[in-house]
Design an enzyme around this catalytic site. Sequence first.
Site, PDB file in Angstrom:
ATOM      1  CD  GLN A  63      -3.432   0.390   1.754  1.00  0.00           C
ATOM      2  OE1 GLN A  63      -3.299  -0.761   2.390  1.00  0.00           O
ATOM      3  NE2 GLN A  63      -4.525   1.387   1.547  1.00  0.00           N
ATOM      4  CG  ASP A  64       1.036   4.168   3.001  1.00  0.00           C
ATOM      5  OD1 ASP A  64       0.886   5.366   3.361  1.00  0.00           O
ATOM      6  OD2 ASP A  64       1.019   3.219   3.616  1.00  0.00           O
ATOM      7  N   PRO A  65       4.379   3.377   1.808  1.00  0.00           N
ATOM      8  CG  PRO A  65       6.300   4.526   0.759  1.00  0.00           C
ATOM      9  CD  PRO A  65       4.972   4.575   0.873  1.00  0.00           C
TER      10      PRO A  65
END
Length: 229
Positions: A63-65
């Site tokens: 998804q995101d870091p």
Amino acid sequence: MANELTWHDVLAEEKQQPYFLNTLQTVASERQSGVTIYPPQKDVFNAFRFTELGDVKVVILGQDPYHGPGQAHGLAFSVRPGIATPPSLLNMYKELENTIPGFTRPNHGYLESWARQGVLLLNTVLTVRAGQAHSHASLGWETFTDKVISLINQHREGVVFLLWGSHAQKKGAIIDKQRHHVLKAPHPSPLSAHRGFFGCNHFVLANQWLEQRGETPIDWMPVLPAESE
């Protein structure tokens, strides 16, 4: 041949689009104003650096870091050597231990050796503010990574997509299941792994698919760069 195309060939035009330039500018402005952004600028596009378009065999969507210090380095689910292995990756290791004969959990969470074998570890959002999950979710990265997925769909054949959780599954809705092999399961997060990630057998199934196509299977044992020389 199609699989000799590079990311540069297929993304150069996209990287000139106003939305993409705006995304880069927003991230650069935040960094310049003193906001800590992960991963470091030099690592934002590492997924593409380590896994060229023509080499992609498997796609794992994140998804995101990670938004903690020193964790994110541009590969989904992976953390730098010396950083504690995050819970979702520990659950991935647990599934590997349960399904891949001889797999032993490594003492690190660095997945570059997967990427070098053709596993594209792609976060759908490529940057994040320190300590603020999803803080860059609306910057335009999603448009860019949608394009990346559509380009893999278009230019490659027989890629295995491992779609874990509803976000990845929505993102992967455009994939042509006649051309590619799509496997779905709940996310390996501790919140959902027990709802069907454990026992999904995706790592085994991915390798079986690759072998049926006459391709080299993935060695899922993560190896630190010094160990692999």
